[in-house]
Design a protein around this motif. Structure first.
Motif, short mmCIF file in Angstrom:
data_model
loop_
_atom_site.label_atom_id
_atom_site.label_comp_id
_atom_site.label_asym_id
_atom_site.label_seq_id
_atom_site.Cartn_x
_atom_site.Cartn_y
_atom_site.Cartn_z
N VAL A 87 -11.06 -36.12 46.79
CA VAL A 87 -12.20 -35.51 47.49
C VAL A 87 -12.47 -36.24 48.80
CG1 VAL A 87 -14.71 -35.24 47.40
CG2 VAL A 87 -13.30 -34.46 45.49
N LEU A 118 -17.25 -27.96 48.40
CA LEU A 118 -17.64 -29.04 47.49
C LEU A 118 -19.10 -28.91 47.08
CD1 LEU A 118 -15.81 -32.01 49.21
CD2 LEU A 118 -15.26 -31.02 46.99
N VAL A 168 -17.29 -35.14 42.93
CA VAL A 168 -17.68 -34.16 43.94
C VAL A 168 -18.86 -34.66 44.76
CG1 VAL A 168 -18.61 -31.85 44.26
CG2 VAL A 168 -16.79 -32.22 42.62
N THR A 227 -20.35 -34.90 48.92
CA THR A 227 -21.48 -34.07 49.34
C THR A 227 -22.67 -34.91 49.78
OG1 THR A 227 -22.44 -33.86 47.11
CG2 THR A 227 -20.79 -32.24 47.74
#
Length: 253
Positions: free
Chosen positions: A84, A95, A165, A169
């Motif tokens: 990621v 995402l 994730v 973010t």
């Protein structure tokens, strides 16, 4: 031919682990014995072992031997977080959308049987968010809050995927906190609502609160990202959280 031979050895070793022939914590046979069992050269076995160590499937203990790791989800899924981090800026919205799917589910699961100790830890995180004097500090406590909720879900696989994730973010959330007036206060109110639902052990309310929280960031990012210069996005992305790094693990069950 080295790569195909190594891949074959890796596949055979994975099969041994999956079948239980090599259980978590088990010590691998000596190299020569393992090579004979796999029908591979010792050099090929070394390459296969190195690859599985990188994947956190095996652990080499110097002077002792090579062992199968615990194979816990949080260990094996570390690679998702690393992948990621390498994704390009254009995938940030994707995402956030993935987080919008995972976060409410984890929060609803946590609400079912979250304990008082974990609720106190979440309250302390919220207090630190409110007292934060910078966006970087606030976002660090924000990350801790969500890590604790993920761990409290009782589903280590879900918590690990969510953590992977969320690591990326966080950058979008930091960008919003810097660029949008009042975003910090709004975020704190949303966390208060999540915590209130968790204290009431209300999965439906907790799920809805978490969904609103993530969807708010997603909607803002969707509207504003297209018109923001790339160099500005990178500046916001450098607003890293100063997390203690232990919040999720400390409350994992």
């Amino acid at each position: 031919m080295a790569a195909p031979l190594t891949e074959a050895a890796i596949s055979k070793m994975r099969a041994m682990i999956a079948s239980g022939a090599l259980a978590p914590g088990a010590r691998l046979p000596p190299e020569a014995e393992l090579a004979a069992e796999l029908g591979a050269s010792r050099n090929t076995v070394r390459e296969a072992v190195r690859a599985l160590v990188t994947a956190r499937v095996l652990d080499v203990k110097r002077g002792d031997g090579t062992y199968v790791t615990s194979l816990r989800p949080e260990l094996l899924l570390e690679g998702i977080g690393a992948a990621v981090e390498l994704m390009q800026e254009g995938f940030s919205l994707e995402l956030i959308a993935v987080r919008r799917i995972l976060e409410p589910a984890a929060t609803a699961m946590a609400a079912a049987d979250i304990d008082d100790e974990t609720l106190d830890a979440l309250g302390a995180c919220l207090d630190r968010m409110e007292a934060a004097t910078s966006e970087a500090e606030r976002i660090g406590h924000d990350a801790d809050f969500h890590a604790i909720v993920g761990a409290a879900s009782g589903n280590a696989t879900l918590a690990s995927m969510l953590a992977a994730v969320s690591s990326r973010t966080i950058r979008a959330r930091a960008w919003r906190g810097v660029a949008e007036e009042g975003a910090g206060a709004s975020t704190i109110r949303q966390h208060q609502e999540i915590l209130g639902a968790l204290r009431e052990h209300d999965p439906s309310r907790a799920e809805a609160a978490a969904l609103l929280h993530v969807a708010t960031t997603e909607a803002w990012f969707r509207v504003t990202a297209a018109g923001r210069p790339a160099h500005a996005r990178e500046t916001a992305a450098d607003t890293r959280p100063r997390s203690n790094g232990h919040a999720g693990r400390a409350h994992a069950r």
